[in-house]
Design a protein around this motif. Structure first.
Motif, mmCIF file in Angstrom:
data_model
loop_
_atom_site.group_PDB
_atom_site.id
_atom_site.type_symbol
_atom_site.label_atom_id
_atom_site.label_comp_id
_atom_site.label_asym_id
_atom_site.label_seq_id
_atom_site.Cartn_x
_atom_site.Cartn_y
_atom_site.Cartn_z
ATOM 1 N N LEU A 75 -8.882 6.089 1.280
ATOM 2 C CA LEU A 75 -9.669 5.185 2.117
ATOM 3 C C LEU A 75 -9.024 3.802 2.136
ATOM 4 O O LEU A 75 -8.890 3.173 3.194
ATOM 5 N N LEU A 76 -8.589 3.330 0.966
ATOM 6 C CA LEU A 76 -7.906 2.037 0.911
ATOM 7 C C LEU A 76 -6.577 2.075 1.657
ATOM 8 O O LEU A 76 -6.172 1.088 2.282
ATOM 9 N N ASP A 77 -5.885 3.201 1.599
ATOM 10 C CA ASP A 77 -4.629 3.348 2.324
ATOM 11 C C ASP A 77 -4.849 3.183 3.828
ATOM 12 O O ASP A 77 -4.083 2.507 4.516
ATOM 13 N N GLU A 78 -5.902 3.808 4.347
ATOM 14 C CA GLU A 78 -6.181 3.708 5.778
ATOM 15 C C GLU A 78 -6.639 2.298 6.154
ATOM 16 O O GLU A 78 -6.217 1.747 7.184
ATOM 17 N N PHE A 79 -7.486 1.703 5.336
ATOM 18 C CA PHE A 79 -7.918 0.322 5.551
ATOM 19 C C PHE A 79 -6.693 -0.591 5.583
ATOM 20 O O PHE A 79 -6.554 -1.458 6.455
ATOM 21 N N ASN A 80 -5.766 -0.375 4.661
ATOM 22 C CA ASN A 80 -4.555 -1.184 4.596
ATOM 23 C C ASN A 80 -3.690 -1.011 5.845
ATOM 24 O O ASN A 80 -3.147 -1.992 6.375
ATOM 25 N N ALA A 81 -3.557 0.209 6.332
ATOM 26 C CA ALA A 81 -2.736 0.453 7.520
ATOM 27 C C ALA A 81 -3.324 -0.233 8.752
ATOM 28 O O ALA A 81 -2.605 -0.815 9.567
ATOM 29 N N TYR A 82 -4.640 -0.168 8.885
ATOM 30 C CA TYR A 82 -5.289 -0.837 10.007
ATOM 31 C C TYR A 82 -5.196 -2.356 9.872
ATOM 32 O O TYR A 82 -4.852 -3.066 10.830
ATOM 33 N N ALA A 83 -5.529 -2.877 8.693
ATOM 34 C CA ALA A 83 -5.503 -4.326 8.485
ATOM 35 C C ALA A 83 -4.085 -4.877 8.584
ATOM 36 O O ALA A 83 -3.873 -6.008 9.033
ATOM 37 N N GLY A 84 -3.107 -4.082 8.167
ATOM 38 C CA GLY A 84 -1.722 -4.518 8.272
ATOM 39 C C GLY A 84 -1.292 -4.688 9.711
ATOM 40 O O GLY A 84 -0.825 -5.753 10.127
ATOM 41 N N ALA A 85 -1.469 -3.655 10.520
ATOM 42 C CA ALA A 85 -1.033 -3.703 11.917
ATOM 43 C C ALA A 85 -1.920 -4.595 12.778
ATOM 44 O O ALA A 85 -1.506 -5.025 13.858
ATOM 45 N N ALA A 86 -3.134 -4.890 12.321
ATOM 46 C CA ALA A 86 -4.038 -5.749 13.085
ATOM 47 C C ALA A 86 -3.467 -7.148 13.268
ATOM 48 O O ALA A 86 -3.750 -7.821 14.270
ATOM 49 N N ALA A 87 -2.648 -7.611 12.325
ATOM 50 C CA ALA A 87 -2.058 -8.945 12.441
ATOM 51 C C ALA A 87 -1.135 -9.025 13.651
ATOM 52 O O ALA A 87 -1.100 -10.035 14.366
ATOM 53 N N LEU A 88 -0.380 -7.968 13.896
ATOM 54 C CA LEU A 88 0.492 -7.932 15.063
ATOM 55 C C LEU A 88 -0.331 -7.960 16.344
ATOM 56 O O LEU A 88 -0.012 -8.687 17.293
ATOM 57 N N GLU A 89 -1.391 -7.182 16.372
ATOM 58 C CA GLU A 89 -2.256 -7.131 17.548
ATOM 59 C C GLU A 89 -2.825 -8.513 17.866
ATOM 60 O O GLU A 89 -2.801 -8.967 19.015
#
Length: 354
Positions: free
Chosen positions: A214-228
């Motif tokens: 769950l943390l891995d998925e949260f991290n992937a979304y939060a990571g790429a959200a900065a680019l968006e």
């Protein structure tokens, strides 16, 4: 979605994560391996805006396989510059470097071939959706390598903004994230059905889908959200997306996972005391949860002017019903119980909760 190919009988002892691709299709929960091979692309999520012509992508080619030999590059500091091949790769390099050097470009540097496979598999041109998919999915692969293949202790590790966060949790320490289903509001299961089904109800049969994933998925979304957020704030980058289209991508997924984490904590506290005690007793895990939460709130503030909440039409979707639940007293009390600092509903009164 990403599928994993299993190359070694002892891989089950090394792996920490079952990788789940970003939203928009059927969920393929990964099996354990020392070789991660991408075999199937995500669908295209949005078309480019008119105006400047987006850079066409080359053929994706076969899936990319990462093994133990890639650990030197994945864990490198500094990371060697990628060798550019093709106009589309140059565009990816330039956009990521200029608009999110800390995270997206760092992910690209650590595994350029993986990022390019996802970008090229996502459509006929380099778009914001394709870039977000490439960063998000490659982040999963890097977390997987860092947590299992490159480190034998199997402690969950997460790459964010060029830093590897080592936590105290390992696969098997905690309950399957399907426990969220016992407390999650029925109305949100309907309004957010696609992502909820993919990440919660469809994970029930796989023991690897615990709190670490769950943390891995949260991290992937939060990571790429900065680019968006960065691309949408730059008027010169409008050619990468359609401004009049509502897009539910990494920022929307990040919001969903804020609430998934809160409900996981609620469900664990009330029905899985061993899991709750494990999380409660891991200061490194709690510290990373704080990093994710603080980042998510910062990005939400930054993204508001380009969200559907502000425009009333096109832009990034931040689901209002999910947002309201996140900042309800009950949900914030779950963060308070673990010492995770956060904003309150009043802080968003002029924006998402107006």
């Amino acid at each position: 979605m990403k599928k994993l190919v299993f190359a070694n009988a002892v891989a089950a002892m090394l792996a920490t994560f079952a990788l789940v691709g970003c939203g928009g299709g059927s969920g393929e929960e990964g099996a354990v391996s020392t070789a991660v091979t991408t075999t199937e692309p995500d669908p295209v999520q949005e078309a480019p805006a008119p105006g400047k012509t987006p850079v066409p992508t080359e053929a994706a080619g076969p899936g990319v396989t990462l093994t133990l030999t890639d650990c030197a590059r994945v864990t490198g500091n500094p990371v060697p510059a990628p060798e550019i091949s093709g106009a589309d790769m140059q565009e990816v390099n330039d956009v990521l470097m200029s608009h999110d050097a800390a995270h997206s470009f760092d992910v690209f540097q650590r595994s350029p071939a993986e990022v390019m496979w996802w970008v090229r598999s996502s459509g006929r041109a380099v778009t914001l959706a394709a870039l977000g998919t490439g960063v998000h999915e490659t982040n999963h692969v890097l977390d997987f390598l860092l947590s299992g293949i490159c480190n034998e202790d199997r402690y969950a590790r997460y790459l964010l903004d060029g830093q590897v966060h080592v936590t105290g949790t390992r696969m098997g320490d905690t309950a399957n994230r399907v426990i969220v289903d016992s407390t999650y509001p029925a109305a949100l299961k309907v309004s957010r059905a696609a992502r909820y089904s993919l990440y919660i109800t469809e994970t029930a049969g796989n023991s690897r889908n615990d709190f670490s994933s769950l943390l891995d998925e949260f991290n992937a979304y939060a990571g790429a959200a900065a680019l968006e957020a960065s691309v949408r704030s730059d008027p010169d980058m409008g050619y990468l997306y359609q401004a009049n289209v509502m897009s539910d991508e990494n920022i929307g997924g990040m919001v969903d996972f804020m609430l998934f984490m809160q409900h996981y904590l609620l469900a664990a506290r009330t029905s899985s005391p061993q899991t709750y005690a494990a999380i409660q007793g891991q200061p490194d895990t709690l510290a990373f949860m704080q990093v994710l939460w603080t980042r998510a709130e910062s990005l939400l503030a930054r993204a508001y002017p380009y969200s559907t909440a502000a425009t009333g039409k096109g832009g990034t979707i931040v689901p209002a019903d999910v947002f309201a639940e996140i900042y309800s007293p009950q949900m914030l009390s779950e963060l308070d119980a673990l010492g995770i600092t956060h904003k309150v509903a009043a802080d968003w009164a002029g924006t998402y909760l107006h």
